[in-house]
Write an enzyme that holds these catalytic residues in place. Structure first.
Site, PDB file in Angstrom:
ATOM      1  N   VAL A  59      34.847  34.625 -44.313  1.00  0.00           N
ATOM      2  CA  VAL A  59      36.012  33.997 -44.705  1.00  0.00           C
ATOM      3  C   VAL A  59      35.699  32.892 -45.837  1.00  0.00           C
ATOM      4  O   VAL A  59      36.396  33.083 -46.682  1.00  0.00           O
ATOM      5  CB  VAL A  59      36.630  33.190 -43.628  1.00  0.00           C
ATOM      6  N   CYS A  60      34.711  32.162 -45.965  1.00  0.00           N
ATOM      7  CA  CYS A  60      34.135  31.270 -46.777  1.00  0.00           C
ATOM      8  C   CYS A  60      33.898  31.969 -47.960  1.00  0.00           C
ATOM      9  O   CYS A  60      34.362  31.595 -49.254  1.00  0.00           O
ATOM     10  CB  CYS A  60      33.046  30.383 -46.597  1.00  0.00           C
ATOM     11  N   ASP A  61      33.171  32.962 -48.106  1.00  0.00           N
ATOM     12  CA  ASP A  61      32.894  34.081 -49.267  1.00  0.00           C
ATOM     13  C   ASP A  61      34.399  34.539 -49.804  1.00  0.00           C
ATOM     14  O   ASP A  61      34.356  34.335 -51.078  1.00  0.00           O
ATOM     15  CB  ASP A  61      31.911  35.155 -48.743  1.00  0.00           C
TER      16      ASP A  61
END
Length: 168
Positions: A59-61
């Site tokens: 999700v951060c990516d």
């Protein structure tokens, strides 16, 4: 204070909750070259702070890639920071591998200065809670989202609309 979970477990957020209309708190984080970065460094610009637990997660990516794409269309008066506890060296390596060139990654690993100033330092994990802050050119907070579950996406559209409204 915002209620946040991470992988469906409640976490304790350290620091003060930031609200729309507040003066944005100052902080000191590290650029990828280890130089200090503060709020004043981008004074006069609209700032979007995309806060993530770690660039090495799905999700951060995706969140960082989404804002990197959006940055190309926002103009020179807007700066987008991705803030995480990842080491500056790891951030630089990740950006190079991912082709991230418009978002500025900064590390809060040394002092958790940003995390505590914006109330997103997760005590149990020493990571930052997923959140978005939009700050106008005068340092006033215009948009805030504390994502209630750390493994879900923020509201990209609302954050970008807040930026666009300020950068007209």
């Amino acid at each position: 204070m915002a209620q946040v979970t991470f992988i469906n477990k409640p976490v304790t957020l350290i620091g003060n909750e930031v609200k729309v209309g507040d003066q944005a708190p100052d902080f000191t984080v590290l650029a990828n070259d280890l130089s200090p970065v503060t709020l004043k460094d981008s004074e006069g610009k609209v700032r979007l702070f995309s806060v993530v637990p770690s660039l090495d997660t799905g999700v951060c990516d995706q969140q960082t890639r989404k804002f990197n794409e959006a940055a190309a269309e926002l103009g020179d008066n807007v700066i987008i920071y991705t803030v995480s506890m990842d080491l500056p060296f790891a951030q630089r390596r990740w950006c190079g591998a991912a082709g991230i060139d418009k978002v500025v990654t900064v590390s809060d690993h040394r002092d958790a200065s940003f995390g505590e100033a914006y109330g997103v330092h997760m005590k149990e994990l020493r990571l930052l809670a997923r959140s978005i802050f939009v700050v106008d050119e005068n340092g006033k907070v215009a948009y805030v989202e504390y994502v209630s579950e750390g493994t879900t996406h923020p509201n990209y559209e609302a954050a970008l609309e807040a930026v666009k409204a300020l950068s007209k």
